[in-house]
Design a protein around this motif. Structure first.
Motif, PDB file in Angstrom:
ATOM      1  N   PRO A   5      38.650  27.385  40.592  1.00  0.00           N
ATOM      2  CA  PRO A   5      39.058  28.045  41.807  1.00  0.00           C
ATOM      3  C   PRO A   5      39.934  29.245  41.517  1.00  0.00           C
ATOM      4  N   ALA A   6      39.859  30.230  42.395  1.00  0.00           N
ATOM      5  CA  ALA A   6      40.630  31.451  42.192  1.00  0.00           C
ATOM      6  C   ALA A   6      42.123  31.220  42.309  1.00  0.00           C
ATOM      7  N   THR A   7      42.528  30.119  42.905  1.00  0.00           N
ATOM      8  CA  THR A   7      43.945  29.880  43.137  1.00  0.00           C
ATOM      9  C   THR A   7      44.484  28.779  42.234  1.00  0.00           C
ATOM     10  N   ILE A   8      44.044  28.743  41.004  1.00  0.00           N
ATOM     11  CA  ILE A   8      44.459  27.636  40.138  1.00  0.00           C
ATOM     12  C   ILE A   8      45.959  27.635  39.885  1.00  0.00           C
ATOM     13  N   LEU A   9      46.573  28.800  39.545  1.00  0.00           N
ATOM     14  CA  LEU A   9      47.989  28.933  39.225  1.00  0.00           C
ATOM     15  C   LEU A   9      48.537  27.694  38.541  1.00  0.00           C
ATOM     16  N   LEU A  10      49.242  26.839  39.277  1.00  0.00           N
ATOM     17  CA  LEU A  10      49.751  25.605  38.689  1.00  0.00           C
ATOM     18  C   LEU A  10      48.939  24.397  39.125  1.00  0.00           C
ATOM     19  N   HIS A  11      47.790  24.604  39.782  1.00  0.00           N
ATOM     20  CA  HIS A  11      46.908  23.499  40.140  1.00  0.00           C
ATOM     21  C   HIS A  11      46.139  23.079  38.895  1.00  0.00           C
ATOM     22  N   ALA A  62      49.739  30.878  52.554  1.00  0.00           N
ATOM     23  CA  ALA A  62      50.317  31.810  51.591  1.00  0.00           C
ATOM     24  C   ALA A  62      49.775  31.578  50.187  1.00  0.00           C
ATOM     25  N   GLN A  63      49.428  30.341  49.859  1.00  0.00           N
ATOM     26  CA  GLN A  63      48.881  30.059  48.537  1.00  0.00           C
ATOM     27  C   GLN A  63      47.476  30.644  48.357  1.00  0.00           C
ATOM     28  N   MET A  64      46.834  31.022  49.443  1.00  0.00           N
ATOM     29  CA  MET A  64      45.510  31.640  49.330  1.00  0.00           C
ATOM     30  C   MET A  64      45.593  33.123  48.961  1.00  0.00           C
ATOM     31  N   LEU A  65      46.798  33.697  49.039  1.00  0.00           N
ATOM     32  CA  LEU A  65      46.956  35.133  48.849  1.00  0.00           C
ATOM     33  C   LEU A  65      47.451  35.435  47.438  1.00  0.00           C
ATOM     34  N   ASN A  66      46.541  35.587  46.514  1.00  0.00           N
ATOM     35  CA  ASN A  66      46.910  35.958  45.151  1.00  0.00           C
ATOM     36  C   ASN A  66      47.387  37.408  45.112  1.00  0.00           C
ATOM     37  N   ALA A  70      51.252  42.070  36.229  1.00  0.00           N
ATOM     38  CA  ALA A  70      50.949  42.914  35.074  1.00  0.00           C
ATOM     39  C   ALA A  70      50.017  42.215  34.094  1.00  0.00           C
ATOM     40  N   GLY A  71      49.209  43.029  33.421  1.00  0.00           N
ATOM     41  CA  GLY A  71      48.341  42.510  32.378  1.00  0.00           C
ATOM     42  C   GLY A  71      47.042  41.904  32.874  1.00  0.00           C
ATOM     43  N   GLY A  72      46.611  42.288  34.075  1.00  0.00           N
ATOM     44  CA  GLY A  72      45.350  41.784  34.593  1.00  0.00           C
ATOM     45  C   GLY A  72      45.396  40.344  35.043  1.00  0.00           C
ATOM     46  N   THR A  73      46.571  39.851  35.384  1.00  0.00           N
ATOM     47  CA  THR A  73      46.702  38.495  35.911  1.00  0.00           C
ATOM     48  C   THR A  73      47.163  38.575  37.359  1.00  0.00           C
ATOM     49  N   SER A  74      47.195  37.425  38.011  1.00  0.00           N
ATOM     50  CA  SER A  74      47.678  37.369  39.388  1.00  0.00           C
ATOM     51  C   SER A  74      48.443  36.070  39.592  1.00  0.00           C
ATOM     52  N   GLY A  75      49.123  35.990  40.712  1.00  0.00           N
ATOM     53  CA  GLY A  75      49.858  34.780  41.041  1.00  0.00           C
ATOM     54  C   GLY A  75      49.805  34.533  42.528  1.00  0.00           C
ATOM     55  N   HIS A  76      50.286  33.387  42.952  1.00  0.00           N
ATOM     56  CA  HIS A  76      50.390  33.130  44.387  1.00  0.00           C
ATOM     57  C   HIS A  76      51.627  32.303  44.665  1.00  0.00           C
ATOM     58  N   SER A 245      43.945  39.199  45.316  1.00  0.00           N
ATOM     59  CA  SER A 245      43.563  39.612  43.968  1.00  0.00           C
ATOM     60  C   SER A 245      42.585  38.622  43.349  1.00  0.00           C
ATOM     61  N   GLY A 246      41.591  39.156  42.663  1.00  0.00           N
ATOM     62  CA  GLY A 246      40.604  38.309  42.005  1.00  0.00           C
ATOM     63  C   GLY A 246      40.881  38.084  40.533  1.00  0.00           C
ATOM     64  N   HIS A 247      42.011  38.595  40.039  1.00  0.00           N
ATOM     65  CA  HIS A 247      42.348  38.418  38.624  1.00  0.00           C
ATOM     66  C   HIS A 247      42.691  36.953  38.336  1.00  0.00           C
ATOM     67  N   PRO A 248      42.449  36.500  37.119  1.00  0.00           N
ATOM     68  CA  PRO A 248      42.865  35.136  36.758  1.00  0.00           C
ATOM     69  C   PRO A 248      44.375  35.032  36.864  1.00  0.00           C
ATOM     70  N   ASP A 249      44.835  33.871  37.265  1.00  0.00           N
ATOM     71  CA  ASP A 249      46.270  33.750  37.442  1.00  0.00           C
ATOM     72  C   ASP A 249      46.844  32.597  36.637  1.00  0.00           C
ATOM     73  N   GLY A 250      48.166  32.708  36.420  1.00  0.00           N
ATOM     74  CA  GLY A 250      48.942  31.666  35.804  1.00  0.00           C
ATOM     75  C   GLY A 250      48.245  30.826  34.753  1.00  0.00           C
ATOM     76  N   LEU A 251      48.022  29.576  35.129  1.00  0.00           N
ATOM     77  CA  LEU A 251      47.468  28.588  34.204  1.00  0.00           C
ATOM     78  C   LEU A 251      46.077  28.969  33.722  1.00  0.00           C
ATOM     79  N   GLU A 252      45.267  29.561  34.588  1.00  0.00           N
ATOM     80  CA  GLU A 252      43.915  29.950  34.177  1.00  0.00           C
ATOM     81  C   GLU A 252      43.962  30.982  33.050  1.00  0.00           C
ATOM     82  N   TRP A 253      44.849  31.962  33.197  1.00  0.00           N
ATOM     83  CA  TRP A 253      44.972  32.995  32.173  1.00  0.00           C
ATOM     84  C   TRP A 253      45.449  32.386  30.853  1.00  0.00           C
ATOM     85  N   VAL A 254      46.437  31.498  30.942  1.00  0.00           N
ATOM     86  CA  VAL A 254      46.947  30.847  29.741  1.00  0.00           C
ATOM     87  C   VAL A 254      45.864  29.992  29.088  1.00  0.00           C
TER      88      VAL A 254
END
Length: 315
Positions: A5-11, A62-66, A70-76, A245-254
């Motif tokens: 999912p696009a909103t993985i962050l800490l999920h 609000a968690q749906m809004l990535n 910086a660095g091509g990542t995103s967060g929510h 934003s459609g960039h990978p975020d948080g945990l996904e990027w890591v």
């Protein structure tokens, strides 16, 4: 490789954690949730019942809004700091748990086996840390400028300790070495935490201006028109979800950087996968409709649960 999912962050998805680590997280989470239910039943302020539902709806939306980082990542937004500061630790935890459970069960955002871990790292750990910092620094009684500073610091720190908790769980599971995953998680979430701080400060400031009595234990709450207004704000946020934003975020990027993204497991079923309605396809309208369903569902669930606990307390 599964599409996350696009909103993985800490999920955390299933597959990232060892089953024993997941079991321990479930045990801790269930104990704390039990305490939350018992304490909410005894201490629940009736004025907070509708606010809890609106708060859960706002956090979900609000968690749906990535937002881009910086660095091509995103967060929510995570929302634990806001929920715990406004609602108190026990009702705040129940609201966060409802959001995380609906995300996993209905939208396949976060795994089922690791749901206990997700509640632990997105609700329990960041919420209690943020509330402790806020109260220790005298956030409620401070001047406006100091209160905003304290709130922002508490929210930023809540994201950092959540990232730390995830890194430790991944290391304990043997998914990634701590020396690799810890600096990566803390580095990217130090930036994401800034967004968390800004949103938390803005939300609390808005509540203090619009309905200050909701934050004053001695004040009586007037008419309930603010409930409709609060729900409208959450629904308006959903309208912006297709532009996130459609960039990978948080945990996904890591996970991708550290090479363990492929261990994620698909959910055993799909209902509204990745915040879309299957028969509407992968479109902006599909995301909006799914978001509206989620907002109304979490608002209703939390409100009904709080009212049920209140009735049992009165009985």
């Amino acid at each position: 490789m599964p599409i996350l999912p696009a909103t993985i962050l800490l999920h955390i998805p299933d597959g990232f954690l060892h089953v024993l680590v997941s079991a321990v997280c479930w045990a801790i989470t269930l104990i704390v949730l039990g305490l939350a239910v018992n304490n909410t039943r005894r201490e629940l302020d009736e004025r907070l019942v509708p606010l809890a539902g609106i708060m859960a709806a706002f956090i979900f939306a609000a968690q749906m809004l990535n937002f881009p980082v910086a660095g091509g990542t995103s967060g929510h937004f995570v929302g634990a700091a806001l929920a715990f500061i406004v609602l108190g630790p026990w009702l705040g935890l129940l609201a966060m748990s409802a959001v995380i459970a609906v995300q996993a069960l209905l939208f396949q955002d976060g795994g089922l086996v690791v749901m206990g871990a997700n509640i632990l790292v997105m609700g329990i750990v960041p919420g209690f840390v943020a509330l402790a910092v806020y109260r220790w620094a005298g956030g409620r009684e401070a001047s406006a400028a100091r209160r905003n500073l304290v709130t922002g610091a508490a929210a930023w720190l809540s994201v950092m300790v959540a990232a730390l908790a995830v890194a430790l769980l991944l290391a304990f599971s043997g998914t990634s070495a701590l020396g690799v995953v810890l600096p990566a998680m803390l580095g990217v979430h130090a930036l994401i935490g800034l967004g968390e701080a800004l949103i938390t400060v803005a939300a609390l400031s808005f509540i203090r201006v619009a309905r200050p009595e909701l934050l004053d234990e001695r004040a009586a709450v007037g008419r309930g028109g603010w409930v409709v207004g609060g729900l409208a704000v959450a629904l308006l946020l959903v309208l912006a979800a297709p532009f996130a934003s459609g960039h990978p975020d948080g945990l996904e990027w890591v996970a991708e950087s550290a090479g363990f993204l492929g261990t994620a497991q698909d959910a055993p079923y799909t209902i509204l996968p990745d915040y879309t309605v299957p028969f509407l396809g992968d479109s902006g309208l599909s995301t909006i409709v799914a978001g509206v369903v989620g907002v109304l569902l979490v608002a209703g669930l939390v409100t009904l649960a709080a009212r049920a606990l209140r009735r049992r307390e009165l009985a």
